[in-house]
Design a protein around this motif. Sequence first.
Motif, PDB file in Angstrom:
ATOM      1  N   ALA B  93      -1.751 -10.031 -38.262  1.00 14.55           N
ATOM      2  CA  ALA B  93      -2.968 -10.325 -38.717  1.00 14.55           C
ATOM      3  C   ALA B  93      -3.661  -9.556 -39.395  1.00 14.55           C
ATOM      4  N   TRP B  94      -3.904  -8.733 -38.946  1.00  6.90           N
ATOM      5  CA  TRP B  94      -4.744  -8.077 -38.397  1.00  6.90           C
ATOM      6  C   TRP B  94      -3.928  -6.359 -39.631  1.00  6.90           C
ATOM      7  N   ASP B  95      -5.242  -5.425 -40.094  1.00  5.45           N
ATOM      8  CA  ASP B  95      -4.884  -4.205 -40.949  1.00  5.45           C
ATOM      9  C   ASP B  95      -4.039  -3.066 -39.198  1.00  5.45           C
ATOM     10  N   PRO B  96      -2.749  -3.002 -40.756  1.00  8.74           N
ATOM     11  CA  PRO B  96      -1.918  -2.141 -39.810  1.00  8.74           C
ATOM     12  C   PRO B  96      -2.665  -0.801 -39.375  1.00  8.74           C
TER      13      PRO B  96
END
Lengths: 141, 363
Positions: B93-96
């Motif tokens: 759910a976050w930027d890689p």
Amino acid sequence: MSEQRLRINSENVVHETVDGELIAIDLTGGSYYSLSGSGPAIWTLLLGGASESEICAALAVTHVGDPETIRSAVASLIEELLESELAVPGEGPGNGPAPDAPAEKAAFEMPKLERYTDMKDYFLLDPIHEVDPVGWPRPAA
Amino acid sequence: MGEAPAATTQRDLAGEYLDELQARFEQAADGRLLAQELEIGGLPLSLRFAGEAMREALLAPFAHLVTSGGAPAALSISVFDGASTGVEAPLPAWDPVDAAPGTNPVARLRSARACVLAAAGTGAVTAAEPGRGQAAFYLPDAARISPIERAAPLREALQLLMTPHGRWLTHAGAVGRKGRGVLLVGRGGSGKSTLALACALAGMEIVADDYVLLENDPLENDPPLAHAMQSTAKLTEDSARRLGLGAGTIDPAGFEPTLEGPAKALVDIRTLAPGRMRRGLQIVAVVAPALHGEAEVALSPISAAEGLRAVAPSTIVQSGFHGAAALAALGELVRAVPSYALRLSPDPAENVEAVDRLVSELG
């Protein structure tokens, strides 16, 4: 003497004192530090937030030493702590009035801050990226 | 980084991710759940595998900790991979985080309830709810498990589950005699792995070469305990040569580059030194080995603060969790037992003798 209040950068720095030597580890950069002499006493005052003049006033109550030597040593250490980001500008009430005089004052010893960087490369290779508490949301596709 | 919509600010994304990962595990394990009971850090722990692939890939380093069950395990780790089960981990759910070649940066998402760690290099995901003693671990492909995961499998999951029970992941080896021993501390390259394995090959007991779970006050007035985790050890080619290890004792993957420097190969301590692995040792001293060229071996007392400086930075910097509490636990250790610097000789036998003598003097 500066009235700017400072505090230890507790968000990014952990510390432990053993046998009068304080070990501080910078969790964001991987450097670690040793603080000896009367440095740990100054560090303790900074934990609650204190200005240079408040530190000198407190040390005058708890330590024996030439006031000018103490003032100069405190100023130098504060500069080093700020430069290494172990301390940051702070606000708030600080530690309050200077402490009561102890039964026996300690001799003031020149604070010595040593920096070790042998973990730094290791740390930078495999860092942990703290993700934003709200989730560092993915941008909309 | 974008602005979060106001409606999401109260969501527990780490907890939600953990729940979803656990749900995916249940899906992956449907009809092929394999459970294995272990004792780690003196605590019962259940490893739950979704099929044989991950069990085969990850269980061997814990074989010395296997139990027949008995007490219900309060701690559990659910383990699955995508390739063998066809079930993948949820999308983050976050930027890689980008991983440069040879690195393995980790994105960490925490809430009061849960913690998620996503490694960009290996694709490994660990999620845990320490308060409930539950964790899940995912790898993209059990058949392509990286040396990082094989060297210290489930390290983060174990750390998250053990910390609330006062077992602190510590970057150290431990060797001894008759249940009492020394903690070998120092950053990678200090010589502690080679020393630990040399001790085991010479007949001493060993808990680990690189990571232990430290328990400071197992019983009142008892020395600190170093508990075993995995039985794998990492060695450089030079160390393997000094120890006289044959090719048959070294993992078939051979010597591969490591994050911290020279190429290393995996060995299994149980195979290398049969009967020498212990689940735990009482710790009577902290020993910081250091390489000094062609010098003779020399053991000298150092201050507790120097002992702390030897063990704490690599432990705290690598662990990243509970930094202040973990450092306090290491402070408690060096106050409880004496610390020594060990100047290593190029001859492993001399170094073993120095450690063995110290253990018998203090033990």
